[in-house]
Design a protein around this motif. Structure first.
Motif, PDB file in Angstrom:
ATOM      1  N   ASN A 134      43.121  18.716  31.665  1.00 60.20           N
ATOM      2  CA  ASN A 134      42.768  17.344  31.780  1.00 60.20           C
ATOM      3  C   ASN A 134      43.188  16.684  32.551  1.00 60.20           C
ATOM      4  O   ASN A 134      44.162  15.713  32.425  1.00 60.20           O
ATOM      5  N   LYS A 135      42.943  16.977  33.990  1.00 63.52           N
ATOM      6  CA  LYS A 135      43.745  16.533  35.305  1.00 63.52           C
ATOM      7  C   LYS A 135      43.679  15.079  35.358  1.00 63.52           C
ATOM      8  O   LYS A 135      44.631  14.281  35.907  1.00 63.52           O
ATOM      9  N   ARG A 136      42.370  14.414  35.011  1.00 58.43           N
ATOM     10  CA  ARG A 136      42.203  13.051  35.196  1.00 58.43           C
ATOM     11  C   ARG A 136      43.060  12.166  34.306  1.00 58.43           C
ATOM     12  O   ARG A 136      43.539  11.223  34.438  1.00 58.43           O
ATOM     13  N   ALA A 137      43.114  12.735  32.949  1.00 59.75           N
ATOM     14  CA  ALA A 137      43.951  12.046  32.107  1.00 59.75           C
ATOM     15  C   ALA A 137      45.386  12.130  32.410  1.00 59.75           C
ATOM     16  O   ALA A 137      46.143  11.273  32.467  1.00 59.75           O
ATOM     17  N   LEU A 138      45.860  13.276  32.909  1.00 55.25           N
ATOM     18  CA  LEU A 138      47.188  13.556  33.193  1.00 55.25           C
ATOM     19  C   LEU A 138      47.737  12.628  34.509  1.00 55.25           C
ATOM     20  O   LEU A 138      48.659  11.976  34.443  1.00 55.25           O
ATOM     21  N   ARG A 139      46.732  12.279  35.476  1.00 59.11           N
ATOM     22  CA  ARG A 139      46.908  11.460  36.545  1.00 59.11           C
ATOM     23  C   ARG A 139      46.928   9.860  36.019  1.00 59.11           C
ATOM     24  O   ARG A 139      47.875   9.281  36.547  1.00 59.11           O
ATOM     25  N   ALA A 140      45.975   9.553  35.256  1.00 59.31           N
ATOM     26  CA  ALA A 140      45.841   8.123  34.767  1.00 59.31           C
ATOM     27  C   ALA A 140      47.355   7.942  33.939  1.00 59.31           C
ATOM     28  O   ALA A 140      47.809   6.960  34.028  1.00 59.31           O
TER      29      ALA A 140
HETATM   30  C1  LIG Z   1      41.707   9.809  30.405  1.00 57.43           C
HETATM   31  C2  LIG Z   1      41.069   8.557  30.680  1.00 57.43           C
HETATM   32  C3  LIG Z   1      41.137   7.759  29.463  1.00 57.43           C
HETATM   33  C4  LIG Z   1      41.471   7.771  31.776  1.00 57.43           C
HETATM   34  O1  LIG Z   1      40.645   6.764  32.033  1.00 57.43           O
HETATM   35  P1  LIG Z   1      40.057   6.578  33.489  1.00 57.43           P
HETATM   36  O2  LIG Z   1      39.430   5.082  33.512  1.00 57.43           O
HETATM   37  O3  LIG Z   1      38.902   7.659  33.777  1.00 57.43           O
HETATM   38  O4  LIG Z   1      41.274   6.592  34.460  1.00 57.43           O
HETATM   39  P2  LIG Z   1      41.642   5.858  35.755  1.00 57.43           P
HETATM   40  O5  LIG Z   1      40.587   5.496  36.801  1.00 57.43           O
HETATM   41  O6  LIG Z   1      42.441   4.914  35.287  1.00 57.43           O
HETATM   42  O7  LIG Z   1      42.560   7.076  36.484  1.00 57.43           O
HETATM   43  C5  LIG Z   1      42.209   8.405  36.666  1.00 57.43           C
HETATM   44  C6  LIG Z   1      42.712   8.909  37.942  1.00 57.43           C
HETATM   45  O8  LIG Z   1      42.617  10.513  37.936  1.00 57.43           O
HETATM   46  C7  LIG Z   1      41.796  10.636  39.170  1.00 57.43           C
HETATM   47  N1  LIG Z   1      41.278  11.723  38.995  1.00 57.43           N
HETATM   48  C8  LIG Z   1      39.803  11.795  38.539  1.00 57.43           C
HETATM   49  N2  LIG Z   1      39.453  13.112  38.187  1.00 57.43           N
HETATM   50  C9  LIG Z   1      40.563  13.914  38.590  1.00 57.43           C
HETATM   51  C10 LIG Z   1      40.762  15.382  38.558  1.00 57.43           C
HETATM   52  N3  LIG Z   1      39.567  16.450  38.505  1.00 57.43           N
HETATM   53  N4  LIG Z   1      41.673  15.870  39.071  1.00 57.43           N
HETATM   54  C11 LIG Z   1      42.986  14.848  39.438  1.00 57.43           C
HETATM   55  N5  LIG Z   1      42.691  13.666  39.541  1.00 57.43           N
HETATM   56  C12 LIG Z   1      41.551  13.066  38.902  1.00 57.43           C
HETATM   57  C13 LIG Z   1      41.234   9.599  39.684  1.00 57.43           C
HETATM   58  O9  LIG Z   1      41.035   9.585  41.191  1.00 57.43           O
HETATM   59  C14 LIG Z   1      42.353   8.553  39.246  1.00 57.43           C
HETATM   60  O10 LIG Z   1      43.359   8.398  40.004  1.00 57.43           O
HETATM   61  P3  LIG Z   1      43.895   7.449  41.268  1.00 57.43           P
HETATM   62  O11 LIG Z   1      43.457   6.007  40.865  1.00 57.43           O
HETATM   63  O12 LIG Z   1      45.085   7.761  41.771  1.00 57.43           O
HETATM   64  O13 LIG Z   1      42.290   7.549  42.375  1.00 57.43           O
HETATM   65  C15 LIG Z   1      39.222   8.853  30.727  1.00 57.43           C
HETATM   66  O14 LIG Z   1      39.195   9.595  32.184  1.00 57.43           O
HETATM   67  C16 LIG Z   1      38.758   9.404  29.657  1.00 57.43           C
HETATM   68  O15 LIG Z   1      38.597   8.852  28.626  1.00 57.43           O
HETATM   69  N6  LIG Z   1      38.321  10.855  29.805  1.00 57.43           N
HETATM   70  C17 LIG Z   1      37.749  11.619  28.770  1.00 57.43           C
HETATM   71  C18 LIG Z   1      38.505  11.599  27.463  1.00 57.43           C
HETATM   72  C19 LIG Z   1      39.761  11.922  27.821  1.00 57.43           C
HETATM   73  O16 LIG Z   1      40.243  12.835  28.410  1.00 57.43           O
HETATM   74  N7  LIG Z   1      40.557  11.356  26.787  1.00 57.43           N
HETATM   75  C20 LIG Z   1      42.227  11.513  26.982  1.00 57.43           C
HETATM   76  C21 LIG Z   1      42.655  12.649  26.170  1.00 57.43           C
HETATM   77  S1  LIG Z   1      44.247  13.190  26.177  1.00 57.43           S
END
Ligand SMILES: CC(C)(COP(=O)(O)OP(=O)(O)OC[C@H]1O[C@@H](n2cnc3c(N)ncnc32)[C@H](O)[C@@H]1OP(=O)(O)O)[C@@H](O)C(=O)NCCC(=O)NCCS
Length: 179
Positions: A134-140
Protein backbone atom coordinates in the motif's frame (compact mmCIF):
# COMPACT_ATOMS: atom_id res chain seq x y z
CA UNK A 1 -26.57 13.96 8.47
CA UNK A 2 -23.03 15.28 9.10
CA UNK A 3 -21.73 17.70 11.70
CA UNK A 4 -18.57 19.83 11.72
CA UNK A 5 -16.92 18.30 14.77
CA UNK A 6 -13.29 18.76 13.62
CA UNK A 7 -12.84 21.23 10.79
CA UNK A 8 -10.05 21.55 8.22
CA UNK A 9 -9.78 23.22 4.80
CA UNK A 10 -10.58 20.33 2.46
CA UNK A 11 -12.45 18.09 4.89
CA UNK A 12 -14.23 18.02 8.19
CA UNK A 13 -14.69 15.08 10.53
CA UNK A 14 -18.21 14.31 11.66
CA UNK A 15 -19.67 11.72 14.03
CA UNK A 16 -20.58 8.75 11.83
CA UNK A 17 -24.20 8.22 10.87
CA UNK A 18 -26.17 4.98 10.49
CA UNK A 19 -27.72 6.64 7.41
CA UNK A 20 -24.35 6.23 5.64
CA UNK A 21 -24.30 2.43 6.10
CA UNK A 22 -25.07 1.63 2.44
CA UNK A 23 -22.26 3.81 1.16
CA UNK A 24 -19.75 2.20 3.53
CA UNK A 25 -20.99 -1.28 2.57
CA UNK A 26 -20.57 -0.54 -1.14
CA UNK A 27 -16.99 0.64 -0.54
CA UNK A 28 -16.05 -2.21 1.82
CA UNK A 29 -17.31 -4.81 -0.67
CA UNK A 30 -15.12 -3.29 -3.40
CA UNK A 31 -11.98 -5.42 -3.67
CA UNK A 32 -9.67 -2.54 -4.58
CA UNK A 33 -10.55 -0.76 -1.34
CA UNK A 34 -11.08 -3.80 0.88
CA UNK A 35 -7.68 -5.33 0.03
CA UNK A 36 -5.95 -2.45 1.82
CA UNK A 37 -8.13 -2.81 4.93
CA UNK A 38 -8.06 -6.56 5.54
CA UNK A 39 -11.75 -6.59 4.63
CA UNK A 40 -11.52 -8.49 1.32
CA UNK A 41 -12.43 -11.82 2.94
CA UNK A 42 -15.32 -10.35 4.96
CA UNK A 43 -18.90 -10.29 3.71
CA UNK A 44 -20.24 -6.98 5.01
CA UNK A 45 -23.99 -6.43 5.00
CA UNK A 46 -26.04 -3.26 5.44
CA UNK A 47 -27.66 -4.73 8.58
CA UNK A 48 -24.26 -5.62 10.07
CA UNK A 49 -22.82 -2.23 9.19
CA UNK A 50 -25.78 -0.40 10.74
CA UNK A 51 -25.23 -2.33 13.98
CA UNK A 52 -21.51 -1.52 13.89
CA UNK A 53 -22.13 2.19 13.24
CA UNK A 54 -24.67 2.40 16.07
CA UNK A 55 -22.24 0.94 18.65
CA UNK A 56 -20.62 3.35 21.07
CA UNK A 57 -17.26 1.96 22.13
CA UNK A 58 -15.56 4.12 24.78
CA UNK A 59 -12.10 3.11 23.55
CA UNK A 60 -12.70 4.31 19.98
CA UNK A 61 -13.19 7.70 18.33
CA UNK A 62 -14.64 7.17 14.86
CA UNK A 63 -15.53 9.87 12.36
CA UNK A 64 -16.95 10.25 8.88
CA UNK A 65 -14.62 12.18 6.54
CA UNK A 66 -16.70 14.76 4.69
CA UNK A 67 -15.70 16.98 1.73
CA UNK A 68 -15.85 20.51 3.15
CA UNK A 69 -16.95 22.02 -0.20
CA UNK A 70 -19.74 19.60 -1.09
CA UNK A 71 -20.68 18.05 2.30
CA UNK A 72 -20.30 14.66 0.57
CA UNK A 73 -19.17 11.62 2.59
CA UNK A 74 -15.77 10.46 1.25
CA UNK A 75 -14.51 8.02 3.88
CA UNK A 76 -13.94 7.14 7.47
CA UNK A 77 -11.20 7.62 10.06
CA UNK A 78 -10.79 6.64 13.69
CA UNK A 79 -8.65 6.00 16.72
CA UNK A 80 -9.13 2.58 18.27
CA UNK A 81 -7.78 0.72 21.30
CA UNK A 82 -7.34 4.04 23.10
CA UNK A 83 -5.40 3.36 26.30
CA UNK A 84 -5.71 6.09 28.93
CA UNK A 85 -2.84 4.76 31.09
CA UNK A 86 -0.18 4.50 28.38
CA UNK A 87 -1.86 7.26 26.32
CA UNK A 88 -1.64 5.24 23.10
CA UNK A 89 -4.04 4.42 20.27
CA UNK A 90 -4.13 2.92 16.79
CA UNK A 91 -5.25 4.99 13.79
CA UNK A 92 -7.23 3.59 10.87
CA UNK A 93 -8.50 5.39 7.75
CA UNK A 94 -10.00 4.89 4.33
CA UNK A 95 -11.16 7.18 1.58
CA UNK A 96 -13.84 5.25 -0.30
CA UNK A 97 -14.61 7.71 -3.05
CA UNK A 98 -12.18 7.22 -5.99
CA UNK A 99 -12.24 10.86 -7.08
CA UNK A 100 -10.88 11.88 -3.69
CA UNK A 101 -7.86 9.55 -3.62
CA UNK A 102 -4.34 11.05 -3.84
CA UNK A 103 -5.56 14.66 -3.58
CA UNK A 104 -4.48 15.34 -0.01
CA UNK A 105 -7.86 14.63 1.62
CA UNK A 106 -6.53 11.64 3.54
CA UNK A 107 -3.44 13.45 4.86
CA UNK A 108 -5.51 16.37 6.04
CA UNK A 109 -7.98 14.05 7.78
CA UNK A 110 -5.07 12.26 9.49
CA UNK A 111 -3.55 15.53 10.72
CA UNK A 112 -6.93 16.68 12.05
CA UNK A 113 -7.38 13.42 13.95
CA UNK A 114 -3.79 13.47 15.26
CA UNK A 115 -4.37 17.00 16.59
CA UNK A 116 -7.57 15.80 18.27
CA UNK A 117 -5.81 12.72 19.69
CA UNK A 118 -2.75 14.53 21.00
CA UNK A 119 -4.15 17.91 21.98
CA UNK A 120 -7.74 17.12 23.03
CA UNK A 121 -7.50 13.53 24.29
CA UNK A 122 -3.91 14.07 25.55
CA UNK A 123 -2.60 10.90 23.91
CA UNK A 124 1.18 10.57 23.67
CA UNK A 125 1.89 7.99 20.97
CA UNK A 126 -0.29 6.87 18.05
CA UNK A 127 0.56 3.89 15.85
CA UNK A 128 -0.84 2.33 12.71
CA UNK A 129 -0.17 -0.57 10.42
CA UNK A 130 -0.30 -0.92 6.66
CA UNK A 131 0.29 -3.72 4.16
CA UNK A 132 3.63 -3.31 2.39
CA UNK A 133 2.04 -3.03 -1.09
CA UNK A 134 0.00 0.00 0.00
CA UNK A 135 2.54 2.55 -1.24
CA UNK A 136 0.01 5.39 -1.36
CA UNK A 137 -0.88 4.95 2.31
CA UNK A 138 2.78 4.64 3.36
CA UNK A 139 3.56 7.88 1.52
CA UNK A 140 0.58 9.66 3.12
CA UNK A 141 1.61 8.47 6.60
CA UNK A 142 5.20 9.55 6.05
CA UNK A 143 3.96 13.01 4.93
CA UNK A 144 2.01 13.27 8.21
CA UNK A 145 5.16 12.54 10.26
CA UNK A 146 4.73 8.83 11.01
CA UNK A 147 7.98 6.87 11.40
CA UNK A 148 8.63 3.21 10.70
CA UNK A 149 9.25 1.08 13.79
CA UNK A 150 9.08 -2.41 12.41
CA UNK A 151 7.74 -4.90 9.93
CA UNK A 152 6.16 -8.29 10.43
CA UNK A 153 7.51 -10.25 7.47
CA UNK A 154 5.13 -12.28 5.33
CA UNK A 155 2.28 -12.00 7.84
CA UNK A 156 -0.49 -10.84 5.51
CA UNK A 157 -2.06 -13.01 2.80
CA UNK A 158 -3.82 -11.44 -0.21
CA UNK A 159 -4.52 -12.91 -3.65
CA UNK A 160 -2.24 -15.91 -3.25
CA UNK A 161 0.78 -14.06 -1.85
CA UNK A 162 2.20 -13.19 1.56
CA UNK A 163 3.13 -9.58 2.29
CA UNK A 164 4.80 -7.79 5.19
CA UNK A 165 2.83 -5.68 7.66
CA UNK A 166 4.48 -2.31 8.21
CA UNK A 167 4.20 -0.60 11.64
CA UNK A 168 4.53 3.18 12.10
CA UNK A 169 4.14 5.60 15.03
CA UNK A 170 4.11 9.30 15.84
CA UNK A 171 4.53 10.99 19.22
CA UNK A 172 2.75 14.07 20.51
CA UNK A 173 6.06 16.02 20.62
CA UNK A 174 6.97 15.07 17.04
CA UNK A 175 3.50 16.11 15.87
CA UNK A 176 3.39 19.42 17.73
CA UNK A 177 6.98 20.35 16.84
CA UNK A 178 6.28 19.92 13.13
CA UNK A 179 2.84 21.54 12.85
C1 LIG B 1 -4.34 5.81 2.42
C2 LIG B 1 -5.24 7.00 2.17
C3 LIG B 1 -6.08 7.29 3.39
C4 LIG B 1 -4.36 8.24 1.89
O1 LIG B 1 -5.21 9.32 1.61
P1 LIG B 1 -5.01 10.14 0.23
O2 LIG B 1 -5.90 11.32 0.29
O3 LIG B 1 -5.18 9.22 -0.93
O4 LIG B 1 -3.48 10.52 0.37
P2 LIG B 1 -2.73 11.86 0.04
O5 LIG B 1 -3.17 12.44 -1.26
O6 LIG B 1 -2.81 12.73 1.23
O7 LIG B 1 -1.23 11.31 -0.10
C5 LIG B 1 -0.94 10.22 -0.95
C6 LIG B 1 0.48 10.32 -1.43
O8 LIG B 1 0.86 9.09 -2.05
C7 LIG B 1 1.28 9.32 -3.37
N1 LIG B 1 0.94 8.13 -4.14
C8 LIG B 1 -0.22 7.81 -4.75
N2 LIG B 1 -0.12 6.59 -5.32
C9 LIG B 1 1.14 6.14 -5.05
C10 LIG B 1 1.84 4.95 -5.37
N3 LIG B 1 1.27 3.97 -6.08
N4 LIG B 1 3.12 4.82 -4.93
C11 LIG B 1 3.72 5.80 -4.21
N5 LIG B 1 3.10 6.96 -3.87
C12 LIG B 1 1.81 7.11 -4.29
C13 LIG B 1 0.55 10.58 -3.79
O9 LIG B 1 1.18 11.19 -4.89
C14 LIG B 1 0.68 11.39 -2.49
O10 LIG B 1 2.00 11.87 -2.30
P3 LIG B 1 2.43 13.38 -2.66
O11 LIG B 1 1.49 14.28 -1.93
O12 LIG B 1 3.83 13.46 -2.20
O13 LIG B 1 2.28 13.53 -4.15
C15 LIG B 1 -6.16 6.74 0.93
O14 LIG B 1 -5.37 6.63 -0.23
C16 LIG B 1 -7.04 5.52 1.07
O15 LIG B 1 -7.99 5.54 1.83
N6 LIG B 1 -6.75 4.43 0.33
C17 LIG B 1 -7.59 3.24 0.30
C18 LIG B 1 -7.74 2.57 1.67
C19 LIG B 1 -6.42 2.49 2.40
O16 LIG B 1 -5.39 2.17 1.85
N7 LIG B 1 -6.47 2.78 3.71
C20 LIG B 1 -5.27 2.71 4.58
C21 LIG B 1 -5.07 1.34 5.08
S1 LIG B 1 -3.55 1.21 6.03
Amino acid sequence: MHFKKIVGEKVYLSPRSVDDAEKYVAWLNTFDIAKFLDQNTKVITVEGEKEYLAKNDSNSYNFAIVDAKTDELIGSIGLMDVDYVHRTAELGIFIGDDDHLSHGYGSEAIKLLLDFGFNQLNLNNIMLKAISFNKRALRAYEKCGFKLFGTWPKSHYVEGKYYDLVYMYITKDDFNNNK
